[in-house]
Design a protein around this motif. Sequence first.
Motif, PDB file in Angstrom:
ATOM      1  N   LEU A 133     -21.655 -18.669  30.430  1.00  0.00           N
ATOM      2  CA  LEU A 133     -22.260 -19.437  29.344  1.00  0.00           C
ATOM      3  C   LEU A 133     -23.313 -18.551  28.699  1.00  0.00           C
ATOM      4  O   LEU A 133     -24.309 -18.195  29.343  1.00  0.00           O
ATOM      5  CB  LEU A 133     -22.897 -20.724  29.875  1.00  0.00           C
ATOM      6  N   GLY A 164     -27.911 -18.723  27.450  1.00  0.00           N
ATOM      7  CA  GLY A 164     -27.414 -19.641  28.469  1.00  0.00           C
ATOM      8  C   GLY A 164     -28.337 -19.761  29.666  1.00  0.00           C
ATOM      9  O   GLY A 164     -28.299 -20.763  30.383  1.00  0.00           O
ATOM     10  N   PRO A 218     -27.473 -24.237  26.213  1.00  0.00           N
ATOM     11  CA  PRO A 218     -26.678 -25.400  26.629  1.00  0.00           C
ATOM     12  C   PRO A 218     -26.710 -26.525  25.594  1.00  0.00           C
ATOM     13  O   PRO A 218     -25.820 -27.372  25.576  1.00  0.00           O
ATOM     14  CB  PRO A 218     -27.326 -25.820  27.953  1.00  0.00           C
ATOM     15  N   MET A 231     -16.726 -27.932  29.690  1.00  0.00           N
ATOM     16  CA  MET A 231     -16.823 -26.861  30.677  1.00  0.00           C
ATOM     17  C   MET A 231     -16.706 -27.433  32.091  1.00  0.00           C
ATOM     18  O   MET A 231     -15.965 -26.904  32.923  1.00  0.00           O
ATOM     19  CB  MET A 231     -18.144 -26.110  30.507  1.00  0.00           C
ATOM     20  N   ALA A 274     -23.551 -25.990  23.489  1.00  0.00           N
ATOM     21  CA  ALA A 274     -22.293 -25.812  24.218  1.00  0.00           C
ATOM     22  C   ALA A 274     -21.714 -27.172  24.595  1.00  0.00           C
ATOM     23  O   ALA A 274     -22.445 -28.152  24.722  1.00  0.00           O
ATOM     24  CB  ALA A 274     -22.537 -24.987  25.480  1.00  0.00           C
ATOM     25  N   TRP A 295     -18.019 -19.337  27.510  1.00  0.00           N
ATOM     26  CA  TRP A 295     -18.465 -20.508  26.751  1.00  0.00           C
ATOM     27  C   TRP A 295     -19.612 -20.116  25.858  1.00  0.00           C
ATOM     28  O   TRP A 295     -20.384 -19.280  26.132  1.00  0.00           O
ATOM     29  CB  TRP A 295     -18.909 -21.616  27.701  1.00  0.00           C
TER      30      TRP A 295
END
Length: 95
Positions: A5, A33, A9, A17, A12, A95
């Motif tokens: 990642l 991340g 967050p 995920m 995302a 991600w």
Amino acid sequence: MLHTLSVSPWHADIAAMLRLMEHGDDLVLLSDGVTAAIADGRFLEILQSAPITLYVLQDDVDARGLAGQIADSVGRVSYTDFVRLTVKHAGQLAW
């Protein structure tokens, strides 16, 4: 599977995920991340409920001045450790 990642967050799809993570997977938090590993944070609790091992890239933590804010329960890895995790897993999802 190795998951990475690299975005905040907040930007995302954490739910997607988590749906793709399985027991034994590893997640390395990179770049922005790493903010998901801040102690007592919303995303840390969510990620720790998954059947995975959670890591942060130490250089990215240091670059953001977050060394004192990352939860002790999160593993800290170097670039060398990151390469080892990459070799360990047959596949990777970014991600």
